[in-house]
Write a protein that holds these residues in place. Sequence first.
Motif, PDB file in Angstrom:
ATOM      1  N   THR A 123       0.823  -1.209   0.000  1.00 52.44           N
ATOM      2  CA  THR A 123       0.000   0.000   0.000  1.00 52.44           C
ATOM      3  C   THR A 123       0.860   1.264   0.000  1.00 52.44           C
ATOM      4  N   TRP A 124       2.126   1.138   0.408  1.00 46.21           N
ATOM      5  CA  TRP A 124       3.050   2.266   0.507  1.00 46.21           C
ATOM      6  C   TRP A 124       2.593   3.301   1.535  1.00 46.21           C
ATOM      7  N   ILE A 125       1.717   2.888   2.452  1.00 46.57           N
ATOM      8  CA  ILE A 125       1.287   3.757   3.552  1.00 46.57           C
ATOM      9  C   ILE A 125       1.825   3.160   4.848  1.00 46.57           C
ATOM     10  N   THR A 126       2.807   3.782   5.430  1.00 48.90           N
ATOM     11  CA  THR A 126       3.481   3.184   6.579  1.00 48.90           C
ATOM     12  C   THR A 126       2.562   3.092   7.792  1.00 48.90           C
ATOM     13  N   ALA A 127       2.743   2.007   8.548  1.00 50.81           N
ATOM     14  CA  ALA A 127       2.019   1.844   9.812  1.00 50.81           C
ATOM     15  C   ALA A 127       2.791   2.451  10.982  1.00 50.81           C
ATOM     16  N   TRP A 128       4.029   2.901  10.743  1.00 47.17           N
ATOM     17  CA  TRP A 128       4.838   3.470  11.821  1.00 47.17           C
ATOM     18  C   TRP A 128       4.334   4.852  12.214  1.00 47.17           C
ATOM     19  N   LYS A 129       4.266   5.065  13.519  1.00 52.19           N
ATOM     20  CA  LYS A 129       3.909   6.371  14.065  1.00 52.19           C
ATOM     21  C   LYS A 129       4.860   6.692  15.211  1.00 52.19           C
ATOM     22  N   GLU A 130       5.080   7.971  15.416  1.00 54.29           N
ATOM     23  CA  GLU A 130       5.999   8.362  16.486  1.00 54.29           C
ATOM     24  C   GLU A 130       5.289   8.341  17.833  1.00 54.29           C
ATOM     25  N   ASP A 131       5.959   7.762  18.819  1.00 55.38           N
ATOM     26  CA  ASP A 131       5.502   7.792  20.215  1.00 55.38           C
ATOM     27  C   ASP A 131       6.254   8.937  20.894  1.00 55.38           C
TER      28      ASP A 131
END
Length: 212
Positions: free
Chosen positions: A177-185
């Motif tokens: 999908t090229w949409i990252t699941a990573w998010k900053e904590d």
Amino acid sequence: MNSKAVLIVTVGVWLGVTAWAQDEKSIRDLRDALIALSPPTVDPREADLLSLTVHTTSRQLAREYGVTGDPAFHNYLINIGVKKRGICADYTHDIGARLREMRFKTLVLRWGTAWEKGSDENNALIVTARNQSFYEGIVLDGWRRSGRLFWCLVKDDAEYETGRHGFLGHLGGHARTWITAWKEDSQGTASLQPPPPPPKPALKLKMVRRKT
């Protein structure tokens, strides 16, 4: 020789022989990728130090945690009380603590979380150049390959994309999908920042009394 150069030598002597034998190409490639984040601003010496340290520390932690196989199975052993530590957050915290001591000036450490609170949640370090977005950074994941460092650009991490959730997604069972699941904590990122240096003691001025 300045203090940073001494530290590089110390780390290299401590763990370098094993690391270079196992991870020589990955250490060089990560160093180059770190510099490529922002060639005008990233200090190559800091890139060298970070790359060597994160590779060697990841291997060392896997030994300390007693990891012998698949990381998901190691998590299961922790859940049933056979093992004490070695989940993804342990790698992120412990590698981050080592890097935090080095007080990088041209590289920034951040804490990334993918699929938070889900069964497939992962935590990893994300490193960026100064004044760069979290999403321009590089994932540093010691857990995913059982201590053999995995790294790539956040945007290139095919295993952690929206829509690729679950076992089949990790094996490539869904289209990218090229949409990252990573998010900053943000709280985790704050824990990775070195404390400010202690304030310098105030100068005491002596009053000189003139003779009359």
